[in-house]
Design an enzyme around this catalytic site. Structure first.
Site, short mmCIF file in Angstrom:
data_model
loop_
_atom_site.label_atom_id
_atom_site.label_comp_id
_atom_site.label_asym_id
_atom_site.label_seq_id
_atom_site.Cartn_x
_atom_site.Cartn_y
_atom_site.Cartn_z
N LYS A 294 0.83 -1.20 0.00
CA LYS A 294 0.00 0.00 0.00
C LYS A 294 0.87 1.26 0.00
O LYS A 294 2.03 1.22 0.41
CB LYS A 294 -0.89 0.02 1.25
N ARG B 269 -10.51 -11.52 1.63
CA ARG B 269 -11.39 -12.54 1.06
C ARG B 269 -10.72 -13.92 1.07
O ARG B 269 -11.40 -14.94 1.10
CB ARG B 269 -11.80 -12.14 -0.36
#
Length: 497
Positions: free
Chosen positions: A263, A337
């Site tokens: 990130k 996920r």
């Protein structure tokens, strides 16, 4: 903080010895003969207290009133939402003062939603994080009395609100802890502490046990961190043994660098909040221990860090999930996920009546809904309606998003059964479509709380959402005998708009 519900008339409230008396003033309030009624009437007549919800007027040592300080706060129609807003503003103004004892006088005719809002609004605004400060600011407010015209019929709602407040604060505190404190190991320890509460059991699995279960997707994410993963299984058995449980699955990424797909540096510190889903499950169980509803609930928390170590998984890797489905990793920053999918497969063994996963999953959901409503996806219409109603009642709203099959087309790949990301368009939906593949054998809902689990900027900190929503949903299952096959009448009405 100690909360108490008490029958109080305005005259009795005036006689209460306390540091602050907060009087919630509805539209059309008229002057009374008691000291509180006279003060309210005079303020309204002089237009010193505007009728607009949230407006306040402070008084010091008002004549005939035992409280040192009086706050008059307008609440409009007296609905829960208006009461919560007024209480949050008024209690927030007491921060930094020496006020220890507060009495809140609700308008005559106040209903359950107003009681709930008063309790939770007070707890929310008086919360102070102190865990890692060398000279912590103490929470001065210690005793809160909620005054109503007749406490008896509202006692059950009050007890539920008190439990909810405890659960929300527990979730906030965990999520606010820095990532070197709130590790996967720490979450497991907190679960075991909760297990000491009557009716709750906790099992905490480590890497070896998770490997035996075949949770290859979960293990793939955890590989890059020196912190060992934990898979937490909580059980609250309040209902009959043969009652199928509601299963809550919380994303527990205790810090998310993005992995190899790292990130940007700005605001990366906020990725300690990426375990907001796990915190909400733990917070809900904390509330269940207080309220003791007659339902069965299971909590599943896959927890690890997502780090860019030399052993970390990388774009192009193929992971084999517990379900046997293979997953091509196209972006290691779509890790939530990947740990949730194995937990969703594990949930099947409980033969659940419903499974709800909660995750700070996608920035796309923040773009879609901002920080007001959580995104909600569901394969069962009755479950979707019940969650919507629960969110509205708890003032913790969600909004149903689509799950059309066409959204899953972007997850196709030449090298595995499914890719872990699609394109940028509809990112929150494609993430939900990924999870849906692993939740085909039971009614399932997914709450994307990326926009609601925490606040940034000067007010930076966890919110404790959606503990309120989850608890309200679970309590509704108790009222309906644990069935999710039929929505409640009020749910049907809400669905019709």
């Amino acid at each position: 903080m100690d909360f108490e519900l008490k029958t109080l008339s305005p005259a009795q409230a005036a006689a209460q010895k306390c540091d602050v008396l907060l009087v919630l003033v509805p539209e059309g309030a008229k002057q009374g003969k008691d000291p509180v009624g006279k003060l309210v009437g005079a303020a309204v007549s002089a237009r010193d207290l505007e009728p607009k919800p949230g407006k306040m007027l402070h008084a010091y040592r008002a004549e005939g009133i035992a409280a040192t300080k009086v706050i008059l706060a307008s609440v409009g129609d007296g609905s829960g939402k208006k009461v919560q807003s007024a209480v949050q503003s008024a209690v927030g103004s007491l921060k930094g003062t020496s006020a220890k004892k507060l009495v809140i006088l609700l308008p005559e005719g106040a209903e359950e939603d107003a009681v709930r809002a008063a309790v939770c609004g007070t707890a929310d605004s008086s919360y102070v994080y102190v865990a890692t400060k060398s000279k912590p600011e103490a929470r001065e407010l210690r005793s809160v009395t909620i005054g109503v015209a007749n406490a008896g019929p509202l006692q059950a709602a009050f007890e539920r609100a008190r439990g909810a407040a405890a659960g929300i604060e527990f979730a906030r505190e965990l999520a606010n802890l820095p990532p070197n404190y709130a590790t996967p190991t720490r979450l497991g320890e907190e679960a075991k502490k909760l297990a000491k509460s009557n009716g709750i059991t906790a099992e905490v699995l480590g890497p070896k046990e998770v490997a035996k279960l075949g949770m290859g997707s979960f293990m793939g994410v955890a590989k890059g961190s020196a912190e060992p993963l934990r898979f937490i299984v909580l059980k609250y058995n309040g209902g009959p043994k043969d009652q199928a449980p509601v299963v809550l699955v919380g994303k527990g990424i205790t810090f998310d660098t993005g992995g190899i797909s790292i990130k940007p540096a700005p605001e990366m510190d906020e990725m300690k909040f990426d375990m907001g889903g796990a915190a909400s499950v733990l917070g809900t169980f904390r509330a269940l221990a207080e309220i003791r509803p007659k339902v069965n609930v299971v909590g599943l928390i896959p927890s690890c860090e997502n780090m860019p170590d030399g052993a970390a998984y990388k774009p192009g890797d193929i992971l084999t999930s517990m379900s046997g489905q293979t997953i091509e990793v196209l972006n290691t920053d779509a890790e939530g996920r990947l740990i949730l999918c194995d937990a969703l497969t594990y949930a099947e063994r409980f033969k659940p009546k419903a499974v709800i996963d909660i995750a700070t999953l996608t920035g796309a959901c923040v773009i879609a809904l901002g920080n007001v409503r959580s995104g909600m996806f569901a394969t069962d219409d009755n479950l979707a309606v019940a969650l919507t109603v629960a969110g509205e009642q708890a003032l913790d709203p969600c909004w149903r998003m689509p799950l059309d099959d066409e959204y899953g087309e972007g997850l196709k790949t030449n090298f595995a059964d499914v890719a872990n990301v699609g394109g940028r368009a509809g990112g929150a939906i494609t993430a939900a479509k990924f999870l849906q593949r692993f939740a085909a054998n039971y009614p399932w809902a997914h709450l994307d709380i990326a926009g609601t689990a925490w606040k940034g900027g000067p007010a930076k900190g966890a919110t404790g959402r959606p503990v309120g929503l989850l608890l309200e949903y679970i309590m509704a299952q108790e009222e309906e005998g644990g069935s999710v096959s039929r929505p409640a009448k009020k749910a049907k009405a809400a669905a019709k708009g």
